[in-house]
Scaffold this active site. Structure first.
Site, PDB file in Angstrom:
ATOM      1  N   GLY A  11     -17.902  24.799  28.968  1.00 15.66           N
ATOM      2  CA  GLY A  11     -19.383  24.754  29.882  1.00 15.66           C
ATOM      3  C   GLY A  11     -19.856  25.160  30.841  1.00 15.66           C
ATOM      4  N   GLY A  13     -19.244  28.393  31.451  1.00 14.39           N
ATOM      5  CA  GLY A  13     -18.930  30.597  30.881  1.00 14.39           C
ATOM      6  C   GLY A  13     -20.267  30.882  30.501  1.00 14.39           C
ATOM      7  N   ARG A  35     -11.897  20.875  34.152  1.00 14.05           N
ATOM      8  CA  ARG A  35     -10.576  21.117  34.451  1.00 14.05           C
ATOM      9  C   ARG A  35     -10.608  21.007  35.138  1.00 14.05           C
ATOM     10  NH1 ARG A  35      -8.480  25.761  30.512  1.00 14.05           N
ATOM     11  NH2 ARG A  35      -9.904  26.477  30.629  1.00 14.05           N
ATOM     12  N   LYS A 138      -8.343  32.638  14.962  1.00 16.75           N
ATOM     13  CA  LYS A 138      -9.061  31.729  13.987  1.00 16.75           C
ATOM     14  C   LYS A 138      -9.185  31.513  13.189  1.00 16.75           C
ATOM     15  CE  LYS A 138     -12.455  33.957  16.978  1.00 16.75           C
ATOM     16  NZ  LYS A 138     -13.784  35.364  16.909  1.00 16.75           N
ATOM     17  N   ARG A 142      -9.042  27.256  12.053  1.00 15.41           N
ATOM     18  CA  ARG A 142      -9.958  26.837  11.074  1.00 15.41           C
ATOM     19  C   ARG A 142      -8.720  26.045   9.919  1.00 15.41           C
ATOM     20  NH1 ARG A 142     -13.854  30.800   8.082  1.00 15.41           N
ATOM     21  NH2 ARG A 142     -15.600  30.997  10.462  1.00 15.41           N
ATOM     22  N   HIS A 202     -12.551  46.426  15.820  1.00 17.01           N
ATOM     23  CA  HIS A 202     -13.564  46.332  15.780  1.00 17.01           C
ATOM     24  C   HIS A 202     -14.986  46.900  15.407  1.00 17.01           C
ATOM     25  CE1 HIS A 202     -11.176  42.908  16.341  1.00 17.01           C
ATOM     26  NE2 HIS A 202     -11.430  42.827  17.362  1.00 17.01           N
TER      27      HIS A 202
END
Length: 245
Positions: A11, A13, A35, A138, A142, A202
């Site tokens: 939260g 970031g 943390r 990723k 998933r 990318h």
């Protein structure tokens, strides 16, 4: 709108802080995981206290402590992971798998949004090395989510404008170049270190193959975000770029 108990992981970031604010603005009971390793980071501490002043509930739990994670998950209904993609390699993968394990054991989380927010990895099975690892990891997350039968939503933002528009997709800067622009396409732009190689790979998929646009939305329960939220006022590129003039 139905209100939920929402936990945001990451939260403080770039994206996470915005998700926390949006969740609070929508009236959800918002929890922010922090943390113990926050240590002496005064900026993050002040941000957390700012969230608390706005009504968020701060929850201390270590991602390496399964019991504390499970206890945290039992308090909420929706979990949003906003861990930085910059640190996604292996370490981040393992942390997200730990989130999946804790959500599975807690058994009460209705919806999990893993930290993706980029190109849809399910469409990137042909991705080039070394950047392919981003999509492979990723997909591993998933797979774990679906095997655990956890309700989920995957969000593919297809590149954030704040990262890719102002700098005209140039490497190593977030500001518009003033004198020189590399055009990816003549074969002369070389990637040196690993980060550059991943980035150029990318860009190949984005600009050569059109991976952000060359597909139809609607398969496997997919939805176009702008249709789901018609009340959102989007900013056109021309207007967005005026701030850098």
């Amino acid at each position: 709108m139905e209100k939920s108990k929402v936990l945001v992981v990451g939260g403080t970031g770039y994206l996470g802080r915005r998700i926390v604010k949006a969740s609070l603005a929508q009236g959800h009971e918002t929890y922010v995981l922090f943390r113990p390793e926050i240590g002496l980071d005064i900026d993050k501490l002040q941000m957390l206290l700012s969230f608390k002043a706005q009504g968020a509930r701060l929850v201390e739990a270590s991602l390496n402590d399964h019991r504390s994670l499970v206890a945290t998950m039992k308090q909420v209904e929706v979990v949003v992971s906003a861990m930085s993609g910059v640190h996604f390699r292996s370490h981040n993968l393992q942390l997200q798998l730990k989130l999946v394990d804790a959500i599975k054991e807690a058994g009460n989380v209705k919806r999990f949004l893993p930290s993706e927010f980029g190109m849809d990895p399910a469409r990137m099975g042909h991705a080039l090395e070394p950047g392919r690892v981003t999509f492979d990891e990723k997909m591993e997350i998933r797979k774990a989510i679906e095997e655990a039968n956890i309700g989920h939503t995957y969000i593919s933002a297809n590149c954030f404008a704040a990262y890719f528009v102002p700098n005209l997709c140039q490497m190593r800067t977030l500001l518009p170049p003033r004198e020189k622009v590399n055009v990816y396409g003549d074969g002369n732009v070389k990637g040196t270190d690993l980060a550059n190689q991943v980035g150029v790979g990318h860009y190949h998929h984005i600009f050569y193959e059109g991976c952000l646009t060359n597909f139809a939305i609607g398969d496997d329960g997919e939805e176009e975000g702008s249709l789901l939220y018609p009340e959102v006022q989007y900013t056109r590129m021309e207007e967005y770029m005026k701030r850098y003039a």
